[in-house]
Enzyme design. Structure first.
Site, PDB file in Angstrom:
ATOM      1  N   ASN A   1      50.098  32.918  39.909  1.00  0.00           N
ATOM      2  CA  ASN A   1      49.066  33.725  40.577  1.00  0.00           C
ATOM      3  C   ASN A   1      49.316  35.207  40.244  1.00  0.00           C
ATOM      4  O   ASN A   1      50.378  35.749  40.557  1.00  0.00           O
ATOM      5  CB  ASN A   1      49.154  33.468  42.088  1.00  0.00           C
ATOM      6  CG  ASN A   1      48.117  34.256  42.864  1.00  0.00           C
ATOM      7  OD1 ASN A   1      47.869  35.421  42.584  1.00  0.00           O
ATOM      8  ND2 ASN A   1      47.520  33.642  43.859  1.00  0.00           N
TER       9      ASN A   1
ATOM     10  N   ASP B   1      47.352  37.847  41.140  1.00  0.00           N
ATOM     11  CA  ASP B   1      46.612  38.781  42.004  1.00  0.00           C
ATOM     12  C   ASP B   1      47.331  40.116  42.197  1.00  0.00           C
ATOM     13  O   ASP B   1      46.713  41.179  42.240  1.00  0.00           O
ATOM     14  CB  ASP B   1      46.409  38.168  43.398  1.00  0.00           C
ATOM     15  CG  ASP B   1      45.378  37.059  43.390  1.00  0.00           C
ATOM     16  OD1 ASP B   1      44.520  37.046  42.489  1.00  0.00           O
ATOM     17  OD2 ASP B   1      45.444  36.202  44.288  1.00  0.00           O
TER      18      ASP B   1
ATOM     19  N   ARG C   1      46.218  52.715  41.939  1.00  0.00           N
ATOM     20  CA  ARG C   1      45.869  53.926  41.216  1.00  0.00           C
ATOM     21  C   ARG C   1      44.371  54.016  40.913  1.00  0.00           C
ATOM     22  O   ARG C   1      43.887  55.027  40.431  1.00  0.00           O
ATOM     23  CB  ARG C   1      46.614  53.957  39.871  1.00  0.00           C
ATOM     24  CG  ARG C   1      47.947  54.613  39.933  1.00  0.00           C
ATOM     25  CD  ARG C   1      47.770  56.099  40.207  1.00  0.00           C
ATOM     26  NE  ARG C   1      49.014  56.701  40.575  1.00  0.00           N
ATOM     27  CZ  ARG C   1      49.812  57.334  39.740  1.00  0.00           C
ATOM     28  NH1 ARG C   1      49.505  57.429  38.471  1.00  0.00           N
ATOM     29  NH2 ARG C   1      50.930  57.857  40.164  1.00  0.00           N
TER      30      ARG C   1
ATOM     31  N   ARG D   1      38.687  37.647  46.325  1.00  0.00           N
ATOM     32  CA  ARG D   1      38.515  37.790  47.776  1.00  0.00           C
ATOM     33  C   ARG D   1      37.202  38.475  48.098  1.00  0.00           C
ATOM     34  O   ARG D   1      36.685  39.253  47.300  1.00  0.00           O
ATOM     35  CB  ARG D   1      39.673  38.593  48.369  1.00  0.00           C
ATOM     36  CG  ARG D   1      41.002  37.890  48.313  1.00  0.00           C
ATOM     37  CD  ARG D   1      42.029  38.654  49.125  1.00  0.00           C
ATOM     38  NE  ARG D   1      41.825  38.443  50.533  1.00  0.00           N
ATOM     39  CZ  ARG D   1      42.572  37.648  51.296  1.00  0.00           C
ATOM     40  NH1 ARG D   1      43.591  37.016  50.799  1.00  0.00           N
ATOM     41  NH2 ARG D   1      42.302  37.505  52.565  1.00  0.00           N
TER      42      ARG D   1
ATOM     43  N   HIS E   1      52.284  28.740  48.412  1.00  0.00           N
ATOM     44  CA  HIS E   1      52.359  29.822  49.401  1.00  0.00           C
ATOM     45  C   HIS E   1      53.779  30.116  49.835  1.00  0.00           C
ATOM     46  O   HIS E   1      54.474  29.253  50.358  1.00  0.00           O
ATOM     47  CB  HIS E   1      51.489  29.598  50.645  1.00  0.00           C
ATOM     48  CG  HIS E   1      51.023  30.917  51.183  1.00  0.00           C
ATOM     49  ND1 HIS E   1      51.800  31.720  51.989  1.00  0.00           N
ATOM     50  CD2 HIS E   1      49.898  31.615  50.942  1.00  0.00           C
ATOM     51  CE1 HIS E   1      51.156  32.831  52.243  1.00  0.00           C
ATOM     52  NE2 HIS E   1      49.994  32.807  51.613  1.00  0.00           N
ATOM     53  N   GLY E   2      54.184  31.331  49.534  1.00  0.00           N
ATOM     54  CA  GLY E   2      55.486  31.816  49.967  1.00  0.00           C
ATOM     55  C   GLY E   2      56.659  31.219  49.205  1.00  0.00           C
ATOM     56  O   GLY E   2      57.814  31.434  49.586  1.00  0.00           O
TER      57      GLY E   2
ATOM     58  N   HIS F   1      53.347  35.892  44.748  1.00  0.00           N
ATOM     59  CA  HIS F   1      54.035  37.108  45.195  1.00  0.00           C
ATOM     60  C   HIS F   1      55.480  37.170  44.717  1.00  0.00           C
ATOM     61  O   HIS F   1      55.943  38.206  44.222  1.00  0.00           O
ATOM     62  CB  HIS F   1      53.966  37.194  46.728  1.00  0.00           C
ATOM     63  CG  HIS F   1      54.452  38.488  47.262  1.00  0.00           C
ATOM     64  ND1 HIS F   1      55.760  38.676  47.656  1.00  0.00           N
ATOM     65  CD2 HIS F   1      53.830  39.676  47.418  1.00  0.00           C
ATOM     66  CE1 HIS F   1      55.903  39.926  48.062  1.00  0.00           C
ATOM     67  NE2 HIS F   1      54.754  40.554  47.924  1.00  0.00           N
TER      68      HIS F   1
END
Ligand code: PXP
Length: 239
Positions: free
Chosen positions: A7, A9, A18, A45, A192-193, A215
């Protein structure tokens, strides 16, 4: 073989800080593919806080790249996604005030709407996935509404592993859901996570065919890439 979906994103999150063009999510998608990612995930999103429409369009038009586009059930987003034509879609819940996707879909409440969305994408030969909590009821509902895949929300499990708390109960929930989904002919994904440790533990669940991780990968890339970039600048300023 298990697949890794990357991912990207948060490459867009850094770029957007910026409001300019660097780092480019398109470049990140190509680089991740080159380095072995089996697919690229992006989440368009409703507030466009990271990936925007142009990014999604450009990334989904790369030949031979499997793009998994995460979308909410918002009519405008669904319309856009049908135009963008990714290889895969994953339907996720969206809540304006959340920092990240905080839980799975409420399938019971939105069954009819999601069933319709699934059929729209299936008619275009786009693989459909539903982001759900590890709940047996939601697996059965996913089957009823014809989802090709489910992605189990691993957020609670990941948090328990990270905070060194007991995770067996949460692990078993994921395992039992994966077994049932697989029996019903639904492909199982997890995300997720996740970090190195939680992913390694989930490897024990054979039915999980795909991990979607964002992430942590981007965070680790910053830490591990920092040395190379500093070295290059030191060389430049030495002249
Ligand atoms: N899978 C889905 C469906 C998601 O919504 C997200 C987060 O946007 C992820 C996976 C990746 O989660 P993380 O960034 O915590 O790895």
């Amino acid at each position: 073989m298990k697949r890794l979906g990357v991912n990207i994103d948060h490459v867009a999150t850094v770029r957007n800080a910026r409001g300019e063009f660097h780092p480019d999510p398109l470049q990140a998608a190509l680089f991740a593919k080159k380095k072995g990612a089996n697919s690229i995930t992006i989440h368009l999103r409703e507030d466009r806080r990271h990936i925007n429409d142009l990014d999604a369009k450009k990334i989904c038009s790369i030949k031979n790249l499997f793009v998994n586009l995460e979308i909410s059930t918002n009519n405008g987003i669904v319309k856009n996604a049908l135009k963008i034509k990714p290889k895969f879609v994953c339907i996720v819940p969206e809540n304006r005030n959340e920092i990240t996707t905080e839980g799975g879909l409420d399938l019971k409440r939105n069954k009819k709407k999601i069933k319709k969305i699934i059929s729209l994408f299936k008619n275009k030969n786009i693989r459909t996935s539903l982001f759900i909590n590890p709940s047996i009821k939601d697996i059965k509902l996913s089957k009823e509404i014809n989802a090709d895949c489910i992605e189990i929300h691993t957020g609670n499990f990941s948090n328990l592993v990270k905070s060194k708390k007991k995770f067996t109960k949460e692990f078993l929930k994921i395992k039992n859901c994966s077994t049932l989904a697989n029996k019903m002919g639904i492909e199982v994904h997890a995300g997720h996570g996740l970090d190195y440790k939680s992913t390694k533990i989930l490897l024990k669940i054979q039915e999980i065919k795909e991990f979607n991780i964002g992430h942590f990968i981007i965070g680790e890339s910053i830490l591990y890439g920092l040395g190379n970039v500093i070295k290059r600048f030191k060389k430049i300023i030495r002249g």
